[in-house]
Design an enzyme around this catalytic site. Structure first.
Site, short mmCIF file in Angstrom:
data_model
loop_
_atom_site.label_atom_id
_atom_site.label_comp_id
_atom_site.label_asym_id
_atom_site.label_seq_id
_atom_site.Cartn_x
_atom_site.Cartn_y
_atom_site.Cartn_z
CG ASN A 218 -7.32 -5.19 0.57
OD1 ASN A 218 -6.71 -4.19 0.92
ND2 ASN A 218 -6.74 -6.38 0.44
CG HIS B 156 -1.88 -1.17 1.23
ND1 HIS B 156 -2.95 -1.31 0.39
CD2 HIS B 156 -1.85 -2.30 1.99
CE1 HIS B 156 -3.57 -2.47 0.63
NE2 HIS B 156 -2.91 -3.09 1.60
CD1 TRP C 137 -18.74 -15.56 6.34
CD2 TRP C 137 -19.75 -14.13 7.72
NE1 TRP C 137 -18.07 -15.60 7.54
CE2 TRP C 137 -18.66 -14.72 8.41
CE3 TRP C 137 -20.53 -13.19 8.40
CZ2 TRP C 137 -18.35 -14.41 9.73
CZ3 TRP C 137 -20.21 -12.87 9.71
CH2 TRP C 137 -19.15 -13.48 10.37
CB SER D 212 -14.86 -9.36 -10.95
OG SER D 212 -14.47 -8.63 -9.79
CE1 TYR E 125 -1.69 -5.54 7.97
CE2 TYR E 125 -2.60 -3.33 7.80
CZ TYR E 125 -2.45 -4.60 7.29
OH TYR E 125 -3.05 -4.94 6.10
#
Length: 524
Positions: A172, A100, A326, A225, A381
């Site tokens: 994301n 990033h 989910w 996609s 992180y």
């Protein structure tokens, strides 16, 4: 897609020249990104009484001439102004983010619009609450100079400055992550980097790794996609990726997935459009800045999916697997609130480059689930920020808690806070230091777990039922064609052997027609 740098560079120069000529014809200075300096000059009178100083307040004798022995003589070492400028010049960059690296930032607020107190006691999520936020959107694996439209996942991070401390959302633009196992998470990053010998982009590595890990099938479906390449950060969705736990005031816990949905029209670049936009490598950063400058404030709706402990025990897949989502038909989105970004950064380095996010920054009412990838992220992180920004990065204004923190964590490099003043710096103590007897409200939820201590690679878990479901139920004929074109373009940059592995190990188990169509296009 990164092999046309020279052409892109020339086109970029042409674009900049054209933009400059267009700007010169305008008499009214707007607050767009291209006119930032002109806007500054128009809104700040030229005060010649403000003299340039060094970092310690001394006025520069000259900003254009060094101290020398005569007009042609050598520079003197006693020129402390020159030396300070040279020293700053070789130290004015900090370590680039490992991932990033390039992104855009903005500030605004989050407003709760719906009551979810039955799920969480988090103060900033209670009805009617408004909280200041900072957001950063980014490419995932590109370098700091890479094009915004590079084929890449996008980062979506939000920092909440709450009354109970900092809460960070780190996600994301795709619903799933590439792997579930933290032991190989960093290998994904390394596989997307430049070849260790040629120093050129090499998709053989990334596609080879994908073909060896079938849990990446779901990611590959989303990655090819439409949603993978948004036309702006403003129209981008955000997903928490990991599963979290929410705890209410009565101590009851549920598992949750976190979602951001833009209120702007969701538009996406085709592969051809994305390549053409390489002539404007900063288009997504510029778009966000200009939209806010024009008071066209972007906003997102925040919602959650909720799964009870009982549902988790019966769920057909591992509910803590970051490579799976989910189904909303089974776990519908529950609205929570709205984020509005209405302020651009005043200084990019101070407010965007130095902003630091971590999923470990939670507040009472939000906790970690058994998600193993989340646990690794909670360490990695903040550790990366300690390396990149230093021991006391939490004291940098953009990262700072909105209230004075009473902490026994003291000293360290670049400590610019009160450092606990003259209070005791250890605990326990009997000299009236900060109270360490935590109230029940702040204690974390108690879970019971059992199992064998072992190294278990879940690579053979159910990796294809959700990709099949997504391909058959949620992707229409037109998008399928675009996905196939994207997949062919990516695979065409790899060797025939790697192409065959991806088709056999990943695409064929998802859908035979999909695999055969791509195989035929690649002439395997």
């Amino acid at each position: 897609m990164e092999y046309f740098r020279l052409g892109v560079l020339l086109a970029s120069f042409q674009f900049i020249i054209a933009a400059g000529q267009a700007a010169g014809t305008n008499s009214v200075v707007d607050n767009s990104a291209k006119n930032q300096l002109e806007f500054y000059a128009a809104t700040h009178p030229n005060d010649t009484t403000i003299l340039a100083q060094n970092s310690f307040g001394a006025v520069f004798p000259s900003l254009t001439a060094s101290l020398t022995v005569g007009p042609r003589g050598p520079v003197l070492l006693q020129d402390s102004f020159l030396i300070e400028k040279l020293q700053q010049g070789v130290r004015d960059k900090i370590v680039e983010r490992n991932v990033h690296a390039k992104g855009a930032g903005a500030f605004g607020y989050f407003q709760v619009t719906h009551d979810i107190s039955k799920y969480t006691k988090a103060a900033f999520l209670q009805p009617g609450k408004r909280t200041k936020v900072a957001a950063r959107f980014s490419g995932a694996t590109g370098e700091a100079g890479s094009a915004d439209t590079r084929f890449d996942p996008r980062g979506f991070a939000v920092k909440f400055y709450t009354e109970e401390g900092i809460y960070d959302f780190t996600g994301n633009n795709l619903p799933v992550f590439m792997v579930r196992e933290p032991m190989i998470a960093h290998d994904i990053t390394k596989a997307r980097r430049r070849n260790p010998q040629t120093h050129l982009p090499d998709l053989n590595a990334a596609l080879d790794l994908i073909s060896e890990r079938p849990e990446m099938a779901m990611f590959l479906i989303f990655f090819t996609s439409d949603m993978a390449n948004p036309k702006s950060y403003r129209c981008m969705k955000g997903y928490g990726i990991n599963t979290y736990k929410m705890v209410n005031a009565k101590g009851k816990a549920v598992y949750v997935k976190l979602h951001w949905t833009p209120n702007q029209k969701q538009e996406y670049f085709t592969l051809e459009e994305a390549i053409k936009m390489y002539t404007q490598p900063d288009i997504l950063i510029e778009d966000l800045y200009d939209s806010i400058a024009k008071k066209n404030f972007p906003s997102w709706n925040f919602s959650i999916q909720v799964m009870t402990y009982e549902q988790a025990a019966k769920h057909p897949q591992n509910p803590f697997d970051a490579t799976k989502f989910w189904k909303t038909e089974e776990y519908p989105l529950i609205p929570v609130g709205k984020m509005v970004l209405n302020k651009n950064p005043v200084n990019y380095f101070v407010q965007v480059e130095q902003i630091a996010f971590s999923p470990s920054n939670m507040v009472p009412g939000i906790e970690a689930s058994p998600d193993r990838l989340l646990h690794a992220r909670m360490f990695a992180y903040p550790d990366s920020q300690l390396y990149r920004l230093g021991t006391n990065y939490a004291q940098i204004p953009v990262n700072r808690c909105p209230f004075v923190t009473h902490t026994y964590l003291r000293d360290g490099s670049m400590n610019v806070g009160d450092n606990g003043d003259n209070s005791p710096n250890y605990y326990p103590n009997t000299f009236h230091g900060y109270n360490g007897n935590t109230k029940p409200y702040y204690r974390q939820h108690v879970d019971r777990i059992s199992g064998d201590v072992d190294r278990v690679d879940l690579g053979d878990d159910d990796n294809f039922s959700l990709p099949k479901y997504q391909w058959e139920k949620h992707i229409g004929p037109e998008e399928r064609q675009r996905m196939i074109k994207n997949a062919v373009a990516l695979l065409s940059l790899a060797s025939k052997r790697v192409q065959q592995k991806v088709i056999t190990n990943i695409l064929l188990p998802i859908n035979e027609d999909l695999a055969n169509t791509i195989k035929a296009a690649l002439k395997l």
